[in-house]
Each structure stands twice: as structure tokens, then as C-alpha cells.
Design a protein around this motif. Structure first.
Motif, PDB file in Angstrom:
ATOM      1  N   MET A 120      41.739  31.443  43.652  1.00 40.83           N
ATOM      2  CA  MET A 120      42.765  30.800  42.814  1.00 40.83           C
ATOM      3  C   MET A 120      44.141  31.392  43.118  1.00 40.83           C
ATOM      4  SD  MET A 120      40.663  30.972  39.205  1.00 40.83           S
ATOM      5  CE  MET A 120      38.944  30.462  39.103  1.00 40.83           C
ATOM      6  N   HIS A 164      39.822  40.136  39.337  1.00 42.72           N
ATOM      7  CA  HIS A 164      41.134  40.145  40.003  1.00 42.72           C
ATOM      8  C   HIS A 164      41.001  39.731  41.460  1.00 42.72           C
ATOM      9  CE1 HIS A 164      45.037  41.318  41.447  1.00 42.72           C
ATOM     10  NE2 HIS A 164      44.535  42.324  42.153  1.00 42.72           N
ATOM     11  N   ARG A 218      40.080  35.935  41.761  1.00 41.07           N
ATOM     12  CA  ARG A 218      41.214  35.038  41.517  1.00 41.07           C
ATOM     13  C   ARG A 218      42.193  35.061  42.694  1.00 41.07           C
ATOM     14  NH1 ARG A 218      42.089  32.959  36.547  1.00 41.07           N
ATOM     15  NH2 ARG A 218      44.332  32.871  36.963  1.00 41.07           N
ATOM     16  N   GLN A 219      42.372  36.214  43.308  1.00 41.44           N
ATOM     17  CA  GLN A 219      43.261  36.291  44.465  1.00 41.44           C
ATOM     18  C   GLN A 219      42.777  35.399  45.608  1.00 41.44           C
ATOM     19  OE1 GLN A 219      43.454  40.570  45.234  1.00 41.44           O
ATOM     20  NE2 GLN A 219      45.645  40.524  44.770  1.00 41.44           N
ATOM     21  N   LEU A 250      47.022  30.167  43.746  1.00 39.39           N
ATOM     22  CA  LEU A 250      48.203  29.504  43.191  1.00 39.39           C
ATOM     23  C   LEU A 250      48.300  29.652  41.674  1.00 39.39           C
ATOM     24  CD1 LEU A 250      48.201  26.215  45.318  1.00 39.39           C
ATOM     25  CD2 LEU A 250      49.393  28.373  45.747  1.00 39.39           C
ATOM     26  N   LYS A 251      47.263  30.154  41.056  1.00 41.21           N
ATOM     27  CA  LYS A 251      47.293  30.360  39.610  1.00 41.21           C
ATOM     28  C   LYS A 251      47.858  31.739  39.283  1.00 41.21           C
ATOM     29  CE  LYS A 251      43.543  27.203  38.364  1.00 41.21           C
ATOM     30  NZ  LYS A 251      42.291  27.037  37.586  1.00 41.21           N
ATOM     31  N   SER A 252      48.185  31.953  38.003  1.00 37.95           N
ATOM     32  CA  SER A 252      48.726  33.249  37.582  1.00 37.95           C
ATOM     33  C   SER A 252      47.709  34.344  37.844  1.00 37.95           C
ATOM     34  CB  SER A 252      49.107  33.213  36.102  1.00 37.95           C
ATOM     35  OG  SER A 252      47.965  32.922  35.312  1.00 37.95           O
ATOM     36  N   GLN A 253      48.209  35.493  38.308  1.00 36.17           N
ATOM     37  CA  GLN A 253      47.343  36.591  38.717  1.00 36.17           C
ATOM     38  C   GLN A 253      47.548  37.812  37.817  1.00 36.17           C
ATOM     39  OE1 GLN A 253      45.089  36.315  41.260  1.00 36.17           O
ATOM     40  NE2 GLN A 253      45.733  34.187  41.586  1.00 36.17           N
TER      41      GLN A 253
END
Length: 348
Positions: free
Chosen positions: A123, A116, A119-120, A125-128
Motif C-alpha cells: 500500500m 509497517h 503497508r510499505q 500510496l496510502k498513509s504510512q
């Protein structure tokens, strides 16, 4: 343990091993005294935080840690008290399987927390993972934990038999043992491989995150950003430090267990001195630290948690002192009543 050269009953052998394991017994009792209230405080305090993914994951980890301390530590104490006389295989299988479930479930929650945060940062701009879908990831971690613990509960955890002279046979619900069956070795090899894989993944994730935070901090210092703009990043960095510290505690606390499994194959426990044997058994249970240390991690890196914890502790101490004062006052009132009654009876 090797065969004894003297004639002993099984109960006498059990008493002798208890004396040798006195230090591990005190170690476990100390962990219980710290871990049970500590994880309870974590659950109570984080319940007051604003709902987010970190809060949800930490609450689930706290529940597992609290249950582990409430069940796992007494189970390990029972293993010591009845070292050679652990009779019920099913109890050994079920409780050992529950410990494995707690280990696997909390491990995957830590992996989820790391992914998590990764990704924050990398990434955005991607779904979180968010407060709505995190429950599905938690459910997946739960199912994986159950699946990995099922072999332990179903068939894998036998009682280890120890043969002494005079046809005396002891039974041990062992954490690790030398002459384990083939399928147990395969299962342990798989879990060991999983541990190493997760440790490498966590090291990679937090290594990249740490580097990114350092670069951001240098950039912010050059830009001389205002403190108001820095607050969200400060909160984010604090959660990163907590996640990193919790993961580090996980790796460091479980590493001795896997080292011990290898040492068990090479070292004969009967050849160890009482001190060496006690240290060996403490290291064998080092994994319990993972379920006790997290409250200290939160108190170290989260000033809000530390403040709320101090308020709770002061409140408990205040209520305890007030109760003592009320009890003292009640005792004095009783003494005064008795003396008054005695005086009246004398006058009569």
C-alpha cells in the motif's frame, strides 16, 4: 511433585530440587551473561542510526529485552533457588505480571513492525507509519501490554501449594502448573489464542512479503538494473530479513512454553527422571531466548551493526589490556620504590 516417602524438612527438599535444577540454573546464568550486554550493545549502536520507524521500534524492543534480562532472568533464578520456599505471593504476582507485560508489549511491537513493512510494499500510496506518528502506535502497544498483564498482577498468580508428608507444605511461584484455577485457565487460553493468531498473521504477512521480494529480484535480474538503483532495495530487503528473523525467533521461543502448558496437564513431574525434569524446566523457560537472541539476528543480517559491534568489542579489549598494562607498570614502580627505600634505610 508427589508426596515423598521419607521424612525430610522443607529446606532439605528445597536443596534436593536445586540439585535437579542445576542445568536450568546454568542455562539461565548463561542467558543473563549473553543477553544483558547484548541488548545494551543494540541500544547503543542503533542510537547512532538515522532516525526512522525501524530504528524507533528496534530501540523500544531492545529496552524491553534488556529489562527482561535484567529482571526476568534473576526472577527465574530466584524461583529455582527457593523452589519450595517462595513465600511472598505479591512478589510472585508483580514480577510475573512484569514478565507478561514485557512479552505482550514486545509482541505488539513486532506486529507493528510487520504491518509497517506490509503497508510499505503493498500500500505504498496510502498513509504510512512515520517517525512522527509511530509514537502513538507505540503508546497503544504499551497500553495493550499493561492491560493484558494487569490480571496477572491483580489476582491471577497465586502460589502453588505442594503437600508433603508430616504436614509439610511447600509453596511454588510456578510458570505453569497442573491444578490451576478456572480463571487462570481462561486467561491462559486467551493468551494462547492470541499467540496463535499473531503467529498466523506474521506467517501470512512475511509469506506475502517474501514472495514479493523474490518476484522483484527476478525482475531486477532480467532488467539488469544498476547497483546504484539497487541500494535502496537492498536496505529495504535487509530490514525485511531482520523483521522476519526477529518474528521467527519470537514464535519459536514461545512455542515450547505453550506445549509445556499442555504437557503439564498430562505428565506428572514426579515420574520424570532428573534429566527429563531438568529438560522440562528448561523448555518451560524457552521464552527467555526471545529476549536474548535479537542481538545475534542484527549481527547476522546488518553488516553495519556487526562492524560497529566489533569496534566496541575491540575498544573494550584494548582498554582492558591498557588498564592491565598500567596496573602492571604501577606494581613494578611500587616494587622499585620499596626496594629503593629499603636500600636507603640500609645505608643509613
Amino acid at each position: 511433585m508427589a508426596n515423598t516417602t521419607e521424612e525430610y524438612t522443607l529446606d532439605e527438599l528445597n536443596s534436593e530440587i536445586r540439585r535437579k535444577l542445576f542445568a536450568p540454573l546454568i542455562y539461565l546464568l548463561l542467558l543473563a551473561v549473553i543477553g544483558i550486554p547484548g541488548n545494551l550493545f543494540v541500544f547503543i549502536i542503533f542510537r547512532t542510526y538515522k532516525r526512522n520507524v525501524y530504528r524507533t521500534l528496534i530501540l523500544n524492543i531492545a529496552i524491553i529485552d534488556f529489562s527482561f534480562c535484567l529482571i526476568g532472568i534473576p526472577f527465574n533464578i530466584f524461583r529455582i533457588l527457593y523452589y519450595y520456599t517462595f513465600k511472598v505471593t505479591l512478589v510472585c504476582q508483580i514480577l510475573a505480571g512484569m514478565l507478561d507485560f514485557g512479552i505482550m508489549y514486545s509482541t505488539h511491537l513486532l506486529m507493528l513492525m510487520a504491518v509497517h513493512r506490509y503497508r510499505q510494499i503493498f500500500m505504498p500510496l496510502k498513509s504510512q507509519i512515520n517517525t512522527e506518528n509511530v509514537r502513538y502506535f507505540i503508546a497503544a502497544s504499551l497500553i495493550i501490554g499493561i492491560a493484558l498483564a494487569t490480571p496477572q498482577i491483580a489476582v491471577l498468580q497465586p502460589l502453588e501449594k505442594v503437600q508433603f508428608q508430616n504436614n509439610i507444605t511447600g509453596s511454588i511461584c510456578a510458570v505453569t502448573w497442573k491444578d490451576s484455577p478456572y480463571y487462570w485457565k481462561v486467561y491462559n487460553f486467551f493468551l494462547s489464542g492470541l499467540f496463535v493468531t499473531y503467529a498466523i498473521v506474521l506467517f501470512f504477512i512475511y509469506g506475502r512479503i517474501g514472495r514479493k521480494i523474490i518476484v522483484r529480484r527476478i525482475w531486477r535480474s532480467k532488467q539488469r538494473s544498476s547497483s546504484s538503483k539497487g541500494k535502496p532495495n537492498d536496505v529495504s530487503n535487509r530490514m525485511t530479513k531482520i523483521a522476519l528473523a526477529v518474528s521467527a525467533v519470537f514464535i519459536l521461543s514461545y512455542l515450547p512454553l505453550y506445549i509445556n502448558e499442555e504437557l503439564t496437564k498430562l505428565v506428572n513431574a514426579s515420574e520424570l527422571s532428573p534429566v527429563q525434569f531438568a529438560v522440562f524446566k528448561i523448555f518451560e523457560r524457552s521464552y527467555i531466548l526471545n529476549h536474548v537472541a535479537n542481538p545475534f539476528v542484527y549481527a547476522c543480517f546488518d553488516i553495519r551493526f556487526r562492524g560497529k559491534l566489533l569496534v566496541i568489542l575491540k575498544s573494550c579489549c584494548h582498554n582492558g589490556n591498557r588498564k592491565d598494562n598500567e596496573d602492571s607498570k604501577l606494581s613494578l614502580d611500587n616494587v622499585y620504590t620499596i626496594r629503593t627505600s629499603s636500600t636507603k634505610n640500609t645505608n643509613l
